[in-house]
Design a protein around this motif. Sequence first.
Motif, short mmCIF file in Angstrom:
data_model
loop_
_atom_site.label_atom_id
_atom_site.label_comp_id
_atom_site.label_asym_id
_atom_site.label_seq_id
_atom_site.Cartn_x
_atom_site.Cartn_y
_atom_site.Cartn_z
N VAL A 289 -4.57 12.27 50.92
CA VAL A 289 -4.62 11.29 49.85
C VAL A 289 -3.23 11.13 49.25
O VAL A 289 -2.64 12.10 48.79
CB VAL A 289 -5.61 11.73 48.74
N ILE A 290 -2.72 9.90 49.31
CA ILE A 290 -1.37 9.66 48.82
C ILE A 290 -1.41 8.99 47.45
O ILE A 290 -2.20 8.08 47.23
CB ILE A 290 -0.61 8.72 49.79
N LYS A 291 -0.57 9.45 46.57
CA LYS A 291 -0.54 8.89 45.22
C LYS A 291 0.86 9.09 44.67
O LYS A 291 1.46 10.15 44.87
CB LYS A 291 -1.56 9.68 44.38
N ASN A 292 1.38 8.09 43.99
CA ASN A 292 2.70 8.22 43.37
C ASN A 292 3.81 8.66 44.31
O ASN A 292 4.70 9.41 43.91
CB ASN A 292 2.66 9.24 42.23
N GLY A 293 3.73 8.24 45.55
CA GLY A 293 4.78 8.62 46.49
C GLY A 293 4.68 10.04 47.02
O GLY A 293 5.54 10.50 47.75
N GLY A 294 3.62 10.74 46.64
CA GLY A 294 3.47 12.11 47.13
C GLY A 294 2.10 12.34 47.75
O GLY A 294 1.21 11.49 47.64
N ILE A 295 1.94 13.47 48.42
CA ILE A 295 0.62 13.83 48.93
C ILE A 295 -0.14 14.46 47.77
O ILE A 295 0.20 15.54 47.31
CB ILE A 295 0.73 14.80 50.12
N HIS A 296 -1.15 13.75 47.30
CA HIS A 296 -1.89 14.18 46.12
C HIS A 296 -2.81 15.35 46.47
O HIS A 296 -2.85 16.36 45.81
CB HIS A 296 -2.67 12.99 45.57
N LYS A 297 -3.57 15.17 47.53
CA LYS A 297 -4.36 16.30 48.02
C LYS A 297 -4.76 16.07 49.47
O LYS A 297 -4.61 14.97 50.00
CB LYS A 297 -5.59 16.54 47.16
N ILE A 298 -5.27 17.12 50.09
CA ILE A 298 -5.75 17.01 51.45
C ILE A 298 -7.22 17.40 51.45
O ILE A 298 -7.58 18.50 51.01
CB ILE A 298 -4.93 17.90 52.39
N ILE A 299 -8.05 16.49 51.89
CA ILE A 299 -9.50 16.74 51.84
C ILE A 299 -10.01 16.99 53.24
O ILE A 299 -9.69 16.25 54.18
CB ILE A 299 -10.22 15.48 51.27
N GLU A 300 -10.81 18.02 53.38
CA GLU A 300 -11.44 18.25 54.67
C GLU A 300 -12.76 17.49 54.67
O GLU A 300 -13.48 17.52 53.68
CB GLU A 300 -11.69 19.75 54.85
N THR A 301 -13.04 16.79 55.74
CA THR A 301 -14.28 16.02 55.80
C THR A 301 -15.47 16.97 55.62
O THR A 301 -15.61 17.93 56.37
CB THR A 301 -14.38 15.29 57.15
N THR A 302 -16.30 16.71 54.62
CA THR A 302 -17.40 17.65 54.34
C THR A 302 -18.57 17.43 55.29
O THR A 302 -18.68 16.39 55.94
CB THR A 302 -17.93 17.47 52.91
N LYS A 303 -19.45 18.41 55.30
CA LYS A 303 -20.65 18.32 56.14
C LYS A 303 -21.48 17.12 55.73
O LYS A 303 -22.02 16.39 56.56
CB LYS A 303 -21.48 19.60 55.95
N GLU A 304 -21.58 16.96 54.40
CA GLU A 304 -22.38 15.87 53.88
C GLU A 304 -21.81 14.52 54.36
O GLU A 304 -22.54 13.65 54.80
CB GLU A 304 -22.39 15.92 52.36
N GLU A 305 -20.48 14.43 54.27
CA GLU A 305 -19.83 13.19 54.73
C GLU A 305 -20.11 12.94 56.20
O GLU A 305 -20.42 11.85 56.63
CB GLU A 305 -18.31 13.28 54.49
N ARG A 306 -20.00 14.04 56.96
CA ARG A 306 -20.26 13.93 58.40
C ARG A 306 -21.66 13.41 58.67
O ARG A 306 -21.88 12.62 59.58
CB ARG A 306 -20.10 15.31 59.07
N SER A 307 -22.61 13.90 57.84
CA SER A 307 -23.99 13.49 58.08
C SER A 307 -24.17 12.00 57.73
O SER A 307 -25.01 11.32 58.29
CB SER A 307 -24.97 14.36 57.27
N MET A 308 -23.31 11.52 56.80
CA MET A 308 -23.38 10.09 56.48
C MET A 308 -22.81 9.25 57.61
O MET A 308 -23.15 8.07 57.76
CB MET A 308 -22.57 9.78 55.21
N LEU A 309 -21.98 9.87 58.38
CA LEU A 309 -21.29 9.15 59.44
C LEU A 309 -22.30 8.46 60.37
O LEU A 309 -22.11 7.31 60.78
CB LEU A 309 -20.39 10.12 60.22
N LYS A 310 -23.38 9.19 60.66
CA LYS A 310 -24.40 8.62 61.58
C LYS A 310 -24.93 7.30 61.03
O LYS A 310 -25.07 6.32 61.75
CB LYS A 310 -25.56 9.61 61.73
#
Lengths: 338, 230
Positions: A289-310
């Motif tokens: 996640v980029i914000k203000n010219g910097g890397i704001h945070k790094i998110i690992e794709t969650t299980k829940e998100e993965r399940s939404m993928l389907k």
Amino acid sequence: MSATVIGNKSIKELLDKYTFAQSFLEQNNLVIDGKEHLTMKEYLASFTVEEAEDMALDPHTILMGFEEYIQQMLSFLGEDKSDVESLTINAGKDKTGKQESFGSFTIKTGEIIAIVGPTGSGKSRLLGDIEWVAQRDTPTSREILINGEKPDFKWRFSTSDKLVAQLSQNMNFVMDLTVAEFLDLHAESRMVENKKDIIEKIITCANDLAGEKFERELPITSLSGGQSRALMISDTAILSKSPIILIDEIENAGIDRKKALSFLLSQDKIVLMATHDPMLALLGDKRIVIKNGGIHKIIETTKEERSMLKEIEAVDQKVQNLRASLRQGEILKPESFN
Amino acid sequence: MNLVTVSGPPSSGKTAVILKTIESYQKQEISVGVIKFDCLYTDDDIVYEKAGIKVRKGLSGGLCPDHYFVSNIEEAFAWGQKENFDVLISESAGLCNRCSPYIKDIKAICVIDNLSGINTPRKIGPMLKSADIVVITKGDIVSQAEREVFASRVSMVNPKAIVMHVNGLTGQGSFELGTLLYDKKLDTDNLKGKELRFSMPSALCSYCLGEKRIGADYQMGNVRKINLEK
């Protein structure tokens, strides 16, 4: 081999030894016909002062350039497939000078990383840092490591060996060539040996990714958006030596994006993908996640998100089907969406 | 002061590249001025001024623009010194693709764009072939393959040059270019006696002197005839 040595060799000798020398002479508009027996120096001396001036030709520069070119090509040909296995980003600071909080982040070949954030938030800078293998010497003060080590500076300056290949939504083919001619030209500039097989492979793969198939004799400028994207991906994956591929949004039309990504990964690439499309973003292992010219945070794709993928994929598939129906001239009904 | 000469075909993106590069200097407190050479018209000076960059322009008008450049660069240099710049960048369009305003021992940059066609590198003379750095622009709108082919063609006519991609819109690559331009050690005191890297084309014919009529009777001086035989 020095410029003097090259100057004293006959043109025939040079051409026999270095097949690629032909294109150097050609691009520099040096016509050899019937003068192969001369040494390079004799050949260059055979122009009168007027001729040399007309051609804006400086024999000394040509000899030095020829030597440099031969060295570059030899080292290019001598290298095996890129040996980049991982890319590490060590944190720097954002536009306001605030330290980035992620510490260190390593991406391995075969991984997909999504990059998200508003336009102008600093995606270009991040990419710039990677391409330039930043050593705390760019505005973000980030450090880039390759295979965990301080990288070779060749990545900064080499023309034939770029760290990052780019594919973006705005890119078009502009050359006036057919698909086959175009690939032939690209393959030639990459110095590949089995040109014919490679070209076939690229066309087959591209057709596999494209919604509508295309012929090899079609001009590249008349390909549809989806077909162009498919050809660009297939060509970049197979012919480009760059170990990292940055994709800047792929529109959801006329191309099987999921297949395209897995195809890139099968070629041992690191895929960075700037996208706000949920399906693509969730295909990634992580997202930056980029914000203000910097890397704001790094998110690992969650299980829940993965399940939404389907579900997302199912919706995506439905839209694709509607698209296909429209193309076939059918009339859409509410049922077509189920 | 450092002098950097930037040249390239019209509309290749010289001004955009220079602007983005200077932007990257502002944080480092390196002061930069620009001297813009053109032929008939330019409003790039306004663009530079808007960006807060000190600029002077010179229009060659009825003279050969590159000859005009050489005859005026010394004065431009003196202006830059008076203004206390760390770097003076000269920008000029290569109008006949042959000439170059490059000077020995002065950094020379050629800006050329991906859209100009893959045969362009071989059509351009010393302006491309004797540059130290070749900047390729408009890479964001052509395919990766075309970028690679174009860059390899550039490299073939000028193997010694550093070839870089800079995006004039987003500025991607301009910071990196900036690091290669300014070098305190390359400061020069004056240009007197320095030499051009390549001679300009010799031409002095009746048309140079204002003749307008067509016909062999009106042609004098350095005239050459086209060969139409096969």
